[in-house]
Scaffold this active site. Structure first.
Site, PDB file in Angstrom:
ATOM      1  CD  GLU A  59      49.763  26.091  15.060  1.00  0.00           C
ATOM      2  OE1 GLU A  59      48.667  26.639  15.203  1.00  0.00           O
ATOM      3  OE2 GLU A  59      50.800  26.473  15.636  1.00  0.00           O
ATOM      4  NE  ARG A  84      60.329  31.114  21.288  1.00  0.00           N
ATOM      5  CZ  ARG A  84      59.133  31.156  20.749  1.00  0.00           C
ATOM      6  NH1 ARG A  84      58.387  32.215  20.897  1.00  0.00           N
ATOM      7  NH2 ARG A  84      58.672  30.134  20.060  1.00  0.00           N
TER       8      ARG A  84
END
Lengths: 176, 176
Positions: free
Chosen positions: B101, B64
């Site tokens: 994460e 992105r």
């Protein structure tokens, strides 16, 4: 096709043998991006070609298609829709699965993006076998959009990608 | 940070619970792209901030980050370098591996791109934990480049990404 721009583009594509699989030839378009003037001229050439057409949205094909489609959307002051590899676009997507030279792949797009029958310009860096562009055309149509044309920086005519895309307009800035 | 632009950006980010893994919250920035005026304003706001800085290249982070970095490179008439997931950038790359994460990831960049100590603006859509931006800063420095700043459309201050990036400037257009 501008002969001079086509020549400059071709000069900025590097061929790498046996990548990503033995027997395939990879075309590296990153030198085009690195040359600010050439990158600008590529985006402006697309803009010149499509500025007066009835287009609602620019669709960019992950990942290198994002580079040219985003700059073109900015230039033409249009919205942009990314067509992505699977699992990247929650929540409601339309998916297509298609065959490549080295196996299968899949692409997804937000279904709602084409509501009301939006007119779309598809943008990618390269037209090779045409399998990816074909899949994207089908995907946009399945999602209710209308494909106006496909725009690519470079095409490789020996791979006959246009054979898979006879029902649409393809605009290429250069051939290799 | 322009309050009005920040508000419009925040209004165009959709939160999706438990994606890509249970317990995580995904931020979907595609509505920003779809709104031609907002996308243009985002790119122009970055351009305004960085137009007079000593920057040689814009670096976009896959995938992105490509969308905003490519449009910004076009706007500022600068060259652009993609930082990519592994195996996408033949032949000579510099690689870094880092913790996210949900496991580990890796990024690569063309080593030669920063020859001579190029000054670089790193661009991504989102600053969350800062792990990706940190990895990109280290990658560019390992490849011989100089990082001028990191520019993101949105940051999530509660995830404290700036804690990992104390040695550099971060410019965010909006907070969530």
């Amino acid at each position: 096709m501008s002969t001079e721009l086509a020549r400059r583009i071709a000069d900025h594509v590097e061929e790498i043998a046996d990548f990503p699989k033995p027997g395939l030839r990879f075309r590296d378009i990153t030198p085009i991006l690195q040359d600010a003037e050439l990158f600008g001229d590529v985006v402006d050439a697309f803009a010149e070609e499509f500025k007066d057409r009835e287009i609602d949205l620019i669709c960019g094909i992950e990942a290198r298609g994002f580079l040219f489609s985003a700059a073109l959307a900015y230039r033409l002051q249009m919205g942009m829709i990314p067509i992505r590899w699977p699992g990247k676009l929650p929540p409601e997507t339309q998916r297509t699965v298609f065959e490549l030279e080295y196996g299968f792949d899949a692409l997804e797009v937000h279904r709602a993006a084409f509501a009301g029958g939006k007119s779309v310009l598809l943008v990618d860096d390269l037209l090779a076998t045409g399998a990816t562009m074909r899949a994207c055309v089908d995907l946009v149509r399945q999602a209710g959009g209308k494909v106006i044309a496909g725009a690519v920086v470079v095409e490789i005519p020996t791979l006959e990608g246009r054979e898979k895309l006879k029902d649409m307009e393809i605009h290429a800035l250069a051939s290799l």
